[in-house]
Design a protein around this motif. Structure first.
Motif, PDB file in Angstrom:
ATOM      1  N   TRP A 314       0.809  -0.924  -0.003  1.00 23.90           N
ATOM      2  CA  TRP A 314      -0.088  -0.001   0.092  1.00 23.90           C
ATOM      3  C   TRP A 314       0.797   1.202  -0.214  1.00 23.90           C
ATOM      4  CZ3 TRP A 314      -3.885   2.046  -1.980  1.00 23.90           C
ATOM      5  CH2 TRP A 314      -4.614   3.752  -1.979  1.00 23.90           C
ATOM      6  N   ASP A 344      -2.759  -5.125  -1.719  1.00 23.12           N
ATOM      7  CA  ASP A 344      -3.662  -3.997  -1.149  1.00 23.12           C
ATOM      8  C   ASP A 344      -5.046  -3.364  -2.050  1.00 23.12           C
ATOM      9  OD1 ASP A 344      -4.534  -1.548   0.364  1.00 23.12           O
ATOM     10  OD2 ASP A 344      -3.699  -2.583   1.805  1.00 23.12           O
ATOM     11  N   ASP A 345      -5.226  -2.617  -1.433  1.00 19.87           N
ATOM     12  CA  ASP A 345      -5.839  -1.458  -2.932  1.00 19.87           C
ATOM     13  C   ASP A 345      -6.166  -1.403  -4.966  1.00 19.87           C
ATOM     14  OD1 ASP A 345      -8.949   0.265  -3.713  1.00 19.87           O
ATOM     15  OD2 ASP A 345      -8.379   1.592  -2.001  1.00 19.87           O
ATOM     16  N   TRP A 392      -6.148  -7.720  -0.860  1.00  9.99           N
ATOM     17  CA  TRP A 392      -7.246  -6.416  -0.206  1.00  9.99           C
ATOM     18  C   TRP A 392      -8.583  -6.539  -0.665  1.00  9.99           C
ATOM     19  CZ3 TRP A 392      -9.724  -2.439  -1.978  1.00  9.99           C
ATOM     20  CH2 TRP A 392     -10.651  -1.350  -1.081  1.00  9.99           C
ATOM     21  N   ARG A 424     -15.262   9.694   1.860  1.00  9.14           N
ATOM     22  CA  ARG A 424     -14.321   8.983   1.306  1.00  9.14           C
ATOM     23  C   ARG A 424     -14.757   8.549  -0.792  1.00  9.14           C
ATOM     24  NH1 ARG A 424     -10.477   3.735   1.409  1.00  9.14           N
ATOM     25  NH2 ARG A 424      -7.786   5.215   0.617  1.00  9.14           N
ATOM     26  N   LYS A 458      -7.574  -8.782   3.275  1.00  6.63           N
ATOM     27  CA  LYS A 458      -6.907  -8.103   3.938  1.00  6.63           C
ATOM     28  C   LYS A 458      -9.155  -7.487   3.522  1.00  6.63           C
ATOM     29  CE  LYS A 458      -5.117  -3.274   4.574  1.00  6.63           C
ATOM     30  NZ  LYS A 458      -3.751  -2.385   4.095  1.00  6.63           N
ATOM     31  N   ASP A 460     -11.163  -4.321   3.760  1.00  6.72           N
ATOM     32  CA  ASP A 460     -11.930  -3.136   4.672  1.00  6.72           C
ATOM     33  C   ASP A 460     -12.762  -2.507   5.086  1.00  6.72           C
ATOM     34  OD1 ASP A 460     -10.365  -0.860   4.996  1.00  6.72           O
ATOM     35  OD2 ASP A 460      -8.792  -0.554   3.367  1.00  6.72           O
ATOM     36  N   ASN A 462     -14.030   1.903   5.311  1.00  4.99           N
ATOM     37  CA  ASN A 462     -14.063   2.779   4.615  1.00  4.99           C
ATOM     38  C   ASN A 462     -14.761   3.563   4.682  1.00  4.99           C
ATOM     39  OD1 ASN A 462     -10.491   2.896   4.419  1.00  4.99           O
ATOM     40  ND2 ASN A 462     -10.982   1.413   2.980  1.00  4.99           N
ATOM     41  N   CYS A 507     -10.020  -4.896   9.312  1.00  6.06           N
ATOM     42  CA  CYS A 507      -9.205  -3.431   9.027  1.00  6.06           C
ATOM     43  C   CYS A 507     -10.406  -2.038   8.603  1.00  6.06           C
ATOM     44  CB  CYS A 507      -8.301  -3.235   7.355  1.00  6.06           C
ATOM     45  SG  CYS A 507      -8.085  -1.669   7.094  1.00  6.06           S
ATOM     46  N   GLY A 509      -9.641   1.627   7.220  1.00  5.29           N
ATOM     47  CA  GLY A 509      -9.256   3.129   7.341  1.00  5.29           C
ATOM     48  C   GLY A 509      -8.030   3.055   8.895  1.00  5.29           C
ATOM     49  N   GLY A 510      -7.629   2.026   8.859  1.00  4.30           N
ATOM     50  CA  GLY A 510      -7.343   1.409  10.321  1.00  4.30           C
ATOM     51  C   GLY A 510      -7.963   1.053  11.479  1.00  4.30           C
ATOM     52  N   TRP A 526      -5.659  -4.221  11.756  1.00  4.22           N
ATOM     53  CA  TRP A 526      -5.376  -3.307  11.243  1.00  4.22           C
ATOM     54  C   TRP A 526      -5.349  -2.361  12.465  1.00  4.22           C
ATOM     55  CZ3 TRP A 526      -0.648  -2.160   9.927  1.00  4.22           C
ATOM     56  CH2 TRP A 526      -0.356  -0.826   8.790  1.00  4.22           C
ATOM     57  N   ASP A 529      -3.756   3.699  10.511  1.00  2.00           N
ATOM     58  CA  ASP A 529      -2.163   3.747   9.581  1.00  2.00           C
ATOM     59  C   ASP A 529      -1.862   4.461   9.848  1.00  2.00           C
ATOM     60  OD1 ASP A 529      -4.355   2.865   7.416  1.00  2.00           O
ATOM     61  OD2 ASP A 529      -5.178   4.262   6.732  1.00  2.00           O
TER      62      ASP A 529
HETATM   63  C1  DGJ Z   1      -7.187   2.084   4.840  1.00  2.00           C
HETATM   64  C2  DGJ Z   1      -6.929   1.215   5.031  1.00  2.00           C
HETATM   65  O1  DGJ Z   1      -6.746   0.788   6.458  1.00  2.00           O
HETATM   66  C3  DGJ Z   1      -5.230   1.294   4.370  1.00  2.00           C
HETATM   67  O2  DGJ Z   1      -4.448   0.621   5.203  1.00  2.00           O
HETATM   68  C4  DGJ Z   1      -5.737   0.638   2.911  1.00  2.00           C
HETATM   69  O3  DGJ Z   1      -5.574  -0.554   2.616  1.00  2.00           O
HETATM   70  C5  DGJ Z   1      -6.253   1.785   2.726  1.00  2.00           C
HETATM   71  N1  DGJ Z   1      -8.297   1.950   3.029  1.00  2.00           N
HETATM   72  C6  DGJ Z   1      -6.269   1.361   1.251  1.00  2.00           C
HETATM   73  O4  DGJ Z   1      -7.646   2.155   0.364  1.00  2.00           O
END
Ligand code: DGJ
Length: 716
Positions: A314, A344-345, A392, A424, A458, A460, A462, A507, A509-510, A526, A529
């Protein structure tokens, strides 16, 4: 004790009426929760405290406060349950009917108490599962509507606990993106303190569902009575702490009833989320180690298995990569000595390629010009290089600029008659809709079916729920926050059933979504970030009160280069180690150092991942942070020492270790040394008794800023 009925189902399972003193006792080896049925037929909590040695003493306990208080009766403070009955009467009165004690499949003792309203026949079952050895109690309630018509539940707590002692100190964990889990401790005085969240999906962005409550005086690491509480609910939660006029404290835990009045149909039962707690008489350290032991054994997905060290792309590429670049990064992962490469993304979307976070989310097909060989080429590339491959996903979300949104706007949580606003640049899919659940499950299932070599996800999340309106729930909008989480659990349950051994990182976004129910589906989370090691010392410290090291993902990155790579790696080694850094940004020595640290980390697995953790110096207390891990046999220990921002001329006492065998000899060795360097610590390569190490200690703190040491302590 009068035995009412015995059911032999291959396990101990008896139905009882309360005994002569009408006492129901929920016990671990350290704690007793004593409930009594009073002459009025109601259930009272008469004690919560240290385990009572003598059964004969139970009769002396006072009656206490009603255990699960309801709205509409004699109590004038916050209730656990508030039901609007079909005839609009809003009172509920609960009387004890019976209770049962049984053994759960995992060997814990479950007590189930049935209460009933004599007028409305509303039934409430209170469940208490006691893990004797680990000193954890898991508790929840089930509410059954026995009326002919539907009722509305305005409040439906999982748990209500009463504490006495007059003085209470609440520690909460609050923050924001990249700034998670600040610990703030405040005394509780008359009135209410509420901790809650209303974010829906990324529910813990500002605070996770956990708290620490000291009784009498603020607990320290080693002393004081302290209750740790955690709600297993991956959505809106609420904890209410209310001190009454007699200095009694009630703690109510459960789903946040905010915009969640729940209609319960006739004969329907509502199961509330589980609330987990431990009560320690020996301060914070004991409570945290009990939570770790329990989680590894009973709650965390694959809690007793190993974890994969990894290299993530990432921070080194963001969205800017192609197959060749990724294969190159895999080579770097191999040189580093980690187990896996994590993509990742940014790997998906064709009509709207995911070139940044404005588009493509929802279209889970590889972007053709980025990945011409698809995921196959990556899985095979990893296999050829001898490492695993992880990927991811963010399956519950959609960008408005995506094919999914164009095709299925009816699957999206969004207000039909207002302009959309975005968090986001994305929206949340409506998981209350079973079709959407199938679709989300299908994202993982399709990837696994097409590419069985995928070894890790992973996952996520967000965005919080925005534009709150479910096209599926129509006139039941107030069920959305609850049904969304239930929908998520349906999906995760199906994934776990089909892929029981698939490791997954949670995860958001953290750590915007973290709790122990979610972690029954995820092997790790996770933490943030923010990977600046100085910030991480605080964030990891906070989470380490509830979560074992193997569940807290900590990656070495380029954040805060004022701290050298050794410092950054050593902070990350106190959790589940990973890297997210470019080899090109490292010197030969730095790369060599990282490689050697990975070797050490893998060797130290029994202490860091499975052992007991001791917070010797907290980041909240000064410019030094020291944590020690000890394996269960007390044969191996590792101590991480960080000098963050010490003062010139500061005098430091020796650090006293914990958890060793006083009568054993241990060799102390500094490890993780810089290539070619040797240790200048006086204690290096010397032998000490456990007693010396614990009562005299080692001189390891320095006045050098941003300097770290790792000591391995091995029984001889
Ligand atoms: C938020 C995550 O916390 C990051 O580690 C990463 O995976 C991004 N998203 C990707 O968009």
């Amino acid at each position: 004790m009068r035995i009412h009925r015995i059911l032999a189902m291959g396990m101990f399972f008896i139905t009882l009426m309360a005994n002569a003193e009408n006492v129901i006792r929920v016990s671990t080896n350290q704690t007793d929760l004593v409930l009594k049925v009073a002459d009025d037929g109601r259930l009272y909590q008469s004690y919560l405290g240290e385990h009572l040695k003598y059964e004969a003493d139970l009769k002396h306990l006072p009656q206490g406060t009603e255990a699960f208080l309801t709205h509409g009766m004699e109590d004038y403070f916050e209730p656990a349950l508030d039901i609007r009955h079909a005839d609009h009467n809003a009172s509920t009165l609960l009387k004890y009917v019976k209770h049962e004690v049984s053994k759960t499949e995992d060997g814990a003792t479950q007590t189930t108490i049935l209460l009933e309203d004599p007028v409305y026949k509303t039934q409430v079952q209170l469940y208490y599962v006691a893990y004797a050895e680990e000193n954890i109690i898991k508790t929840w309630s089930e509410i059954a509507n026995m009326e002919k018509k539907a009722v509305n539940m305005a409040k439906y707590a999982s748990s209500m606990l009463h504490l006495t002692g007059g003085k209470y100190y609440l520690s909460e964990f609050s923050g924001d993106w990249a700034d998670e889990a600040h610990i703030t401790t405040t005394p509780l005085a008359f009135g209410k303190k509420v901790m809650d969240t209303k974010l829906g999906s990324r529910a813990n962005l500002f605070t996770p569902p956990m708290f620490i409550l000291s009784v009498g005086e603020p607990a320290t690491e080693e002393s004081g009575q302290v209750l740790f509480g955690q709600l297993g609910w991956t959505g809106n939660f609420r904890f209410t702490f209310e001190v009454d006029q007699k200095d009694g404290l009630r703690v109510i835990s459960g789903i946040n009833p905010y915009f969640s009045e729940y209609e319960l149909k006739s004969k329907e039962t509502f199961r509330t989320p589980e609330f987990f707690f431990t009560l320690s008489q020996n301060g914070l350290g004991q409570a945290s180690r009990d939570f770790h032991d329990w989680a590894r054994k009973y709650q965390l997905k694959d809690g007793q298995e190993d974890r994969l060290t990894l290299l993530n792309n990432w921070e080194s590429t963001f969205f800017d990569f192609n197959e060749e670049k990724l294969l190159g990064l895999m080579g770097e992962a191999v040189k580093l000595g980690v187990d896996m490469f994590l993509l990742d993304d940014g790997w998906f979307g064709n009509k709207y390629p995911r070139k940044d976070d404005h588009q493509g989310l929802g279209d889970w097909e590889e972007t053709a010009d980025k990945l011409p060989g698809k995921v196959t080429a990556l899985v095979e590339g990893a296999q050829k290089q001898g490492i695993k491959f992880g990927i991811w996903i963010e399956p519950e979300m959609v960008n408005p600029k995506s094919e999914l949104y164009e095709k299925h706007k009816d699957w999206v949580i969004t207000l039909p008659n207002r302009e959309e606003y975005y968090f986001r640049n994305q929206l949340v899919l409506d998981l209350s809709n079973p079709e959407v659940q199938d679709y989300v499950y299908g994202i993982v299932d399709n990837l696994m079916t097409k590419y069985p070599g995928i070894a890790f996800f992973k996952w996520d999340c967000n965005s919080p729920i925005t534009n709150i309106y479910s096209p599926y729930l129509k006139e039941k909008q107030q069920h959305l926050y609850v049904e969304h989480v239930r929908g998520l659990y349906n999906v995760l349950e199906r994934i776990k059933a089909k892929y029981p051994k698939l490791p997954m990182m949670l995860c958001s976004g953290g750590s915007g979504r973290i709790d122990y129910k979610a972690l029954s589906y995820f092997t790790e989370f996770w933490a943030s970030d923010n990977t600046d090691p100085l910030e991480r010392l605080f964030i990891q410290h906070a989470y380490s009160y509830f979560y074992p090291a193997k569940s807290i993902c900590c990656h070495v990155t380029s954040w805060n280069r004022n701290a050298n790579i050794k410092f950054r790696v050593e902070v990350a080694m106190m959790g589940k180690l990973g890297f997210d850094i470019k080899r090109a940004d490292m010197t030969e020595d730095e790369a060599q150092y990282c490689h050697d640290a990975v070797v050490n980390y893998k060797r130290l697995r029994p202490c860091i991942m499975e052992g007991d953790m001791y917070h010797l110096y907290s980041p909240y207390e000064g410019p030094h942070v020291v944590n020690q891990f000890v394996d269960k046999e007390k044969k191996q220990s590792v101590m991480f020492t960080f000098n963050t921002n010490p003062r010139y001329g500061e005098r430091n006492a020796p650090v006293k270790l914990r958890g060793l065998d006083a009568d054993r000899m241990y060799r102390v060795r500094e490890i993780n040394l810089w290539p070619g360097a040797s240790s200048w610590l006086g204690c290096n390569d010397k032998t000490y008794s456990g007693q010396y190490l614990m009562s005299v200690g080692l001189d390891v703190l320095t006045t050098h800023k941003l300097l770290s040491h790792v000591l391995e302590i091995t029984a001889e």
